[in-house]
Design a protein around this motif. Structure first.
Motif, PDB file in Angstrom:
ATOM      1  N   ALA A 185     117.847  29.210  11.215  1.00 35.69           N
ATOM      2  CA  ALA A 185     118.739  28.075  10.959  1.00 35.69           C
ATOM      3  C   ALA A 185     120.066  28.518  10.357  1.00 35.69           C
ATOM      4  O   ALA A 185     120.119  29.406   9.496  1.00 35.69           O
ATOM      5  CB  ALA A 185     118.059  27.071  10.033  1.00 35.69           C
ATOM      6  N   ASP A 186     121.147  27.908  10.796  1.00 38.82           N
ATOM      7  CA  ASP A 186     122.492  28.267  10.315  1.00 38.82           C
ATOM      8  C   ASP A 186     122.605  28.129   8.808  1.00 38.82           C
ATOM      9  O   ASP A 186     123.272  28.940   8.144  1.00 38.82           O
ATOM     10  CB  ASP A 186     123.538  27.368  10.983  1.00 38.82           C
ATOM     11  N   GLU A 187     121.969  27.122   8.242  1.00 39.09           N
ATOM     12  CA  GLU A 187     122.114  26.861   6.805  1.00 39.09           C
ATOM     13  C   GLU A 187     121.289  27.794   5.933  1.00 39.09           C
ATOM     14  O   GLU A 187     121.433  27.799   4.700  1.00 39.09           O
ATOM     15  CB  GLU A 187     121.746  25.412   6.492  1.00 39.09           C
ATOM     16  N   THR A 188     120.423  28.582   6.523  1.00 39.34           N
ATOM     17  CA  THR A 188     119.589  29.504   5.757  1.00 39.34           C
ATOM     18  C   THR A 188     120.397  30.716   5.316  1.00 39.34           C
ATOM     19  O   THR A 188     121.108  31.330   6.113  1.00 39.34           O
ATOM     20  CB  THR A 188     118.389  29.974   6.596  1.00 39.34           C
ATOM     21  N   ASP A 189     120.261  31.065   4.040  1.00 43.30           N
ATOM     22  CA  ASP A 189     120.937  32.239   3.479  1.00 43.30           C
ATOM     23  C   ASP A 189     119.921  33.376   3.365  1.00 43.30           C
ATOM     24  O   ASP A 189     119.031  33.315   2.523  1.00 43.30           O
ATOM     25  CB  ASP A 189     121.511  31.895   2.094  1.00 43.30           C
ATOM     26  N   PRO A 190     120.035  34.414   4.198  1.00 46.72           N
ATOM     27  CA  PRO A 190     119.050  35.503   4.178  1.00 46.72           C
ATOM     28  C   PRO A 190     118.945  36.229   2.846  1.00 46.72           C
ATOM     29  O   PRO A 190     117.935  36.887   2.573  1.00 46.72           O
ATOM     30  CB  PRO A 190     119.562  36.453   5.273  1.00 46.72           C
ATOM     31  N   SER A 191     119.958  36.115   1.999  1.00 43.61           N
ATOM     32  CA  SER A 191     119.933  36.818   0.712  1.00 43.61           C
ATOM     33  C   SER A 191     119.212  36.035  -0.377  1.00 43.61           C
ATOM     34  O   SER A 191     118.965  36.561  -1.470  1.00 43.61           O
ATOM     35  CB  SER A 191     121.365  37.115   0.249  1.00 43.61           C
ATOM     36  N   ASN A 192     118.817  34.799  -0.089  1.00 44.76           N
ATOM     37  CA  ASN A 192     118.195  33.927  -1.089  1.00 44.76           C
ATOM     38  C   ASN A 192     116.675  34.135  -1.108  1.00 44.76           C
ATOM     39  O   ASN A 192     115.932  33.454  -0.410  1.00 44.76           O
ATOM     40  CB  ASN A 192     118.542  32.470  -0.789  1.00 44.76           C
ATOM     41  N   ALA A 193     116.227  35.071  -1.922  1.00 42.54           N
ATOM     42  CA  ALA A 193     114.793  35.403  -1.975  1.00 42.54           C
ATOM     43  C   ALA A 193     113.961  34.212  -2.431  1.00 42.54           C
ATOM     44  O   ALA A 193     112.824  34.027  -1.962  1.00 42.54           O
ATOM     45  CB  ALA A 193     114.571  36.591  -2.904  1.00 42.54           C
ATOM     46  N   ASP A 194     114.487  33.404  -3.342  1.00 39.87           N
ATOM     47  CA  ASP A 194     113.738  32.243  -3.838  1.00 39.87           C
ATOM     48  C   ASP A 194     113.434  31.259  -2.709  1.00 39.87           C
ATOM     49  O   ASP A 194     112.354  30.647  -2.668  1.00 39.87           O
ATOM     50  CB  ASP A 194     114.527  31.533  -4.941  1.00 39.87           C
ATOM     51  N   PHE A 195     114.384  31.112  -1.787  1.00 43.62           N
ATOM     52  CA  PHE A 195     114.177  30.209  -0.654  1.00 43.62           C
ATOM     53  C   PHE A 195     112.994  30.688   0.188  1.00 43.62           C
ATOM     54  O   PHE A 195     112.130  29.896   0.571  1.00 43.62           O
ATOM     55  CB  PHE A 195     115.439  30.143   0.208  1.00 43.62           C
ATOM     56  N   PHE A 196     112.947  31.977   0.457  1.00 39.33           N
ATOM     57  CA  PHE A 196     111.887  32.500   1.310  1.00 39.33           C
ATOM     58  C   PHE A 196     110.540  32.531   0.591  1.00 39.33           C
ATOM     59  O   PHE A 196     109.495  32.389   1.223  1.00 39.33           O
ATOM     60  CB  PHE A 196     112.263  33.896   1.819  1.00 39.33           C
ATOM     61  N   LYS A 197     110.587  32.692  -0.714  1.00 42.18           N
ATOM     62  CA  LYS A 197     109.348  32.626  -1.489  1.00 42.18           C
ATOM     63  C   LYS A 197     108.747  31.233  -1.388  1.00 42.18           C
ATOM     64  O   LYS A 197     107.532  31.070  -1.186  1.00 42.18           O
ATOM     65  CB  LYS A 197     109.616  32.986  -2.948  1.00 42.18           C
ATOM     66  N   GLN A 198     109.595  30.217  -1.514  1.00 45.28           N
ATOM     67  CA  GLN A 198     109.110  28.838  -1.407  1.00 45.28           C
ATOM     68  C   GLN A 198     108.672  28.524   0.021  1.00 45.28           C
ATOM     69  O   GLN A 198     107.666  27.830   0.242  1.00 45.28           O
ATOM     70  CB  GLN A 198     110.209  27.863  -1.837  1.00 45.28           C
ATOM     71  N   LEU A 199     109.415  29.038   1.006  1.00 51.07           N
ATOM     72  CA  LEU A 199     109.053  28.835   2.405  1.00 51.07           C
ATOM     73  C   LEU A 199     107.679  29.429   2.696  1.00 51.07           C
ATOM     74  O   LEU A 199     106.853  28.805   3.382  1.00 51.07           O
ATOM     75  CB  LEU A 199     110.107  29.464   3.322  1.00 51.07           C
ATOM     76  N   LEU A 200     107.417  30.602   2.170  1.00 48.71           N
ATOM     77  CA  LEU A 200     106.117  31.247   2.356  1.00 48.71           C
ATOM     78  C   LEU A 200     105.010  30.415   1.710  1.00 48.71           C
ATOM     79  O   LEU A 200     103.960  30.173   2.326  1.00 48.71           O
ATOM     80  CB  LEU A 200     106.143  32.649   1.756  1.00 48.71           C
ATOM     81  N   THR A 201     105.244  29.978   0.483  1.00 50.94           N
ATOM     82  CA  THR A 201     104.264  29.152  -0.231  1.00 50.94           C
ATOM     83  C   THR A 201     103.953  27.873   0.537  1.00 50.94           C
ATOM     84  O   THR A 201     102.792  27.489   0.706  1.00 50.94           O
ATOM     85  CB  THR A 201     104.784  28.803  -1.636  1.00 50.94           C
ATOM     86  N   ASP A 202     105.004  27.221   1.013  1.00 47.04           N
ATOM     87  CA  ASP A 202     104.831  25.964   1.752  1.00 47.04           C
ATOM     88  C   ASP A 202     104.098  26.198   3.078  1.00 47.04           C
ATOM     89  O   ASP A 202     103.256  25.377   3.486  1.00 47.04           O
ATOM     90  CB  ASP A 202     106.192  25.316   2.019  1.00 47.04           C
ATOM     91  N   THR A 203     104.417  27.292   3.744  1.00 46.36           N
ATOM     92  CA  THR A 203     103.793  27.588   5.034  1.00 46.36           C
ATOM     93  C   THR A 203     102.286  27.775   4.872  1.00 46.36           C
ATOM     94  O   THR A 203     101.483  27.204   5.624  1.00 46.36           O
ATOM     95  CB  THR A 203     104.417  28.843   5.664  1.00 46.36           C
ATOM     96  N   ILE A 204     101.913  28.560   3.877  1.00 44.64           N
ATOM     97  CA  ILE A 204     100.488  28.804   3.644  1.00 44.64           C
ATOM     98  C   ILE A 204      99.773  27.507   3.275  1.00 44.64           C
ATOM     99  O   ILE A 204      98.673  27.222   3.776  1.00 44.64           O
ATOM    100  CB  ILE A 204     100.292  29.849   2.526  1.00 44.64           C
ATOM    101  N   ALA A 205     100.396  26.712   2.414  1.00 44.28           N
ATOM    102  CA  ALA A 205      99.802  25.439   2.014  1.00 44.28           C
ATOM    103  C   ALA A 205      99.622  24.505   3.196  1.00 44.28           C
ATOM    104  O   ALA A 205      98.592  23.826   3.341  1.00 44.28           O
ATOM    105  CB  ALA A 205     100.667  24.779   0.944  1.00 44.28           C
ATOM    106  N   ASN A 206     100.614  24.458   4.091  1.00 50.04           N
ATOM    107  CA  ASN A 206     100.529  23.576   5.259  1.00 50.04           C
ATOM    108  C   ASN A 206      99.493  24.069   6.266  1.00 50.04           C
ATOM    109  O   ASN A 206      98.787  23.271   6.884  1.00 50.04           O
ATOM    110  CB  ASN A 206     101.897  23.467   5.920  1.00 50.04           C
ATOM    111  N   VAL A 207      99.402  25.385   6.419  1.00 48.68           N
ATOM    112  CA  VAL A 207      98.373  25.942   7.313  1.00 48.68           C
ATOM    113  C   VAL A 207      96.986  25.576   6.801  1.00 48.68           C
ATOM    114  O   VAL A 207      96.089  25.224   7.572  1.00 48.68           O
ATOM    115  CB  VAL A 207      98.506  27.483   7.427  1.00 48.68           C
ATOM    116  N   ARG A 208      96.824  25.646   5.504  1.00 49.15           N
ATOM    117  CA  ARG A 208      95.537  25.342   4.889  1.00 49.15           C
ATOM    118  C   ARG A 208      95.344  23.846   4.644  1.00 49.15           C
ATOM    119  O   ARG A 208      94.340  23.419   4.096  1.00 49.15           O
ATOM    120  CB  ARG A 208      95.390  26.130   3.580  1.00 49.15           C
ATOM    121  N   ASP A 209      96.363  23.054   5.058  1.00 45.25           N
ATOM    122  CA  ASP A 209      96.282  21.604   4.958  1.00 45.25           C
ATOM    123  C   ASP A 209      96.040  21.146   3.533  1.00 45.25           C
ATOM    124  O   ASP A 209      95.241  20.241   3.275  1.00 45.25           O
ATOM    125  CB  ASP A 209      95.199  21.073   5.897  1.00 45.25           C
ATOM    126  N   GLU A 210      96.728  21.801   2.613  1.00 42.88           N
ATOM    127  CA  GLU A 210      96.532  21.503   1.185  1.00 42.88           C
ATOM    128  C   GLU A 210      97.566  20.496   0.677  1.00 42.88           C
ATOM    129  O   GLU A 210      98.669  20.418   1.181  1.00 42.88           O
ATOM    130  CB  GLU A 210      96.634  22.807   0.375  1.00 42.88           C
TER     131      GLU A 210
END
Length: 429
Positions: A404-429
């Protein structure tokens, strides 16, 4: 909500007994005749009282004509039986969904990806394989294992190459450049060509987390919830950042499109490389000719380390609808379509990688650059077995977020949250 639906569906449908040869699913209840190599281990007697047989087969669009030819050959084996077979185009990834929506209107014999087996078996809409002995003798141990639940075989292995690889135009990307993702993208940019992969499809997008060390590990005891292996969060986050940075650095060159756009791009001289599967081998080869190149997926630089990109690799199966009005005939046809002769024919005509042990050792496989590349990538792949139905959409969303254009690749916090959310959604939590 998805969990609730799955549990309700499972409770509403009784576990299926063998539909077809009237028994436990052991092939001893079917034919005692040894297979002659083409999967025709049945005799006319094994059809029982089934006659005036009408069967529907689901096959991928690009394989319909091949399946029609094979079904005609099948009918010719039993001239004393009146058999009508219709082959209908149906993508394998949607087979389970359509079968669950209305099994009575679905195909009697259908192709599907290996990750869907648990869902089909739990819902009771797939019949246990009647020719288990044939399957065990002719297919690879890995394919047989993937088709087995609770010690019983529920599907007929059709391919052993349901994965993806790097395909490239050798006039744009050299064989040496094909080894590094950075070099592939740079070569495409210099050549004024596109690099294409479907980053918004969970089947491909899972490579982003897999490469970082987050890998699936079957299902929880409920048979629904995805399990993962242990992983280093910082490593996964850094890997996601590396992928996202390349996508942004090569904006305009990196294109997230459906895989069919790769072969059409090659034909139009607008695509230099892409991530594709063996199902598009014929189209890719026709478009590139002598410039056709194939290799395992490249490495990507993550904080100075060249990390091999990790993919998903599974099998394609053929199943028998537990609601078939001609259960014996459907079993006999499924066994035939996954026999040695048909697998060899599809490897030759379509470039599909067989699960059959004999065909795997033949020139049609060993001489194929695509199947060699997929086999090499298989050393760095996560098995597409016991994958939760909730796995795909969150991973697709993750892939879309990376690009996505609005995503900043240098923002580690964004990707940490994205990872957390992805796992939670996969596990339907």
């Amino acid at each position: 909500m998805k969990k609730i639906f799955a549990v309700l569906l499972a409770s509403m449908m009784a576990a299926t007994a063998l539909v077809g040869c009237g028994g436990s699913g052991d092939s001893s209840t079917a034919s005692k005749t040894e297979s002659n190599g083409n999967g025709a281990s049945a005799t006319s007697n094994d059809f029982g009282d089934e006659d005036n047989i009408t069967l529907k087969v689901w096959a991928p669009d690009k394989a319909v004509s091949t399946f029609e030819k094979e079904c005609e050959a099948f009918k010719a084996l039993y001239p004393d039986k009146k058999i009508d077979i219709t082959v209908v185009a149906q993508t394998e990834k949607d087979a389970a969904t359509n079968l669950l929506n209305d099994a009575s209107a679905a195909a009697d014999v259908f192709g599907f990806a290996s990750d869907q087996l648990n869902k089909l078996q739990t819902a009771g809409v797939i019949a246990q394989a009647a020719y288990a002995d044939d399957i065990s003798k002719r297919d690879t141990a890995e394919a047989v294992s993937a088709a087995t639940i609770g010690g019983k075989i529920y599907a007929y292995p059709e391919t052993g190459d349901n994965g993806y690889y790097l395909v490239y135009d050798k006039s744009v990307v050299s064989d040496e450049q094909a080894g590094r993702f950075e070099d592939v993208l740079e070569a495409c940019k210099v050549g004024g060509k596109k690099f294409i992969m479907d980053a918004g499809d969970g089947f491909y997008a899972c490579m982003f987390t897999f490469t970082g060390g987050l890998k699936t590990d079957g299902l929880e005891d409920d048979g629904i919830t995805q399990k993962y292996t242990d992983y280093d969060e910082a490593e996964v986050v850094a890997t996601l950042q590396a992928f996202s940075k390349l996508m942004h650095d090569y904006k305009g060159t990196f294109q997230s499109l459906k895989t069919d756009a790769i072969s059409s791009g090659f034909a139009q001289k607008s695509c230099g490389a892409g991530i594709d599967g063996s199902w598009n081998t014929v189209a890719d080869k026709e478009a590139l000719g002598d410039n056709f190149g194939a290799a395992k997926l490249p490495t990507i630089d993550v904080n100075g380390e060249a990390k091999q990109i990790v993919s998903m690799l599974g099998y394609k199966f053929i199943g028998v609808n537990a609601s078939s009005k001609f259960p014996r005939s459907a079993q006999i046809l499924a066994n035939y379509l996954t026999g040695e002769e048909c697998q060899r024919e599809r490897a030759t005509e379509l470039g599909w990688g067989p699960s059959n042990q004999t065909v795997n050792g033949e020139e049609v496989v060993t001489g194929s650059a695509v199947l060699t590349a997929i086999a090499e990538q298989g050393k760095f792949a996560v098995p597409q077995v016991s994958i939760a139905s909730t796995f795909w959409d969150p991973n697709a969303n993750l892939g879309n977020k990376l690009i996505a254009d609005e995503t900043d690749p240098s923002n580690a916090d964004f990707f940490k949250q994205l990872l957390t959310d992805t796992i939670a959604n996969v596990r339907d939590e």
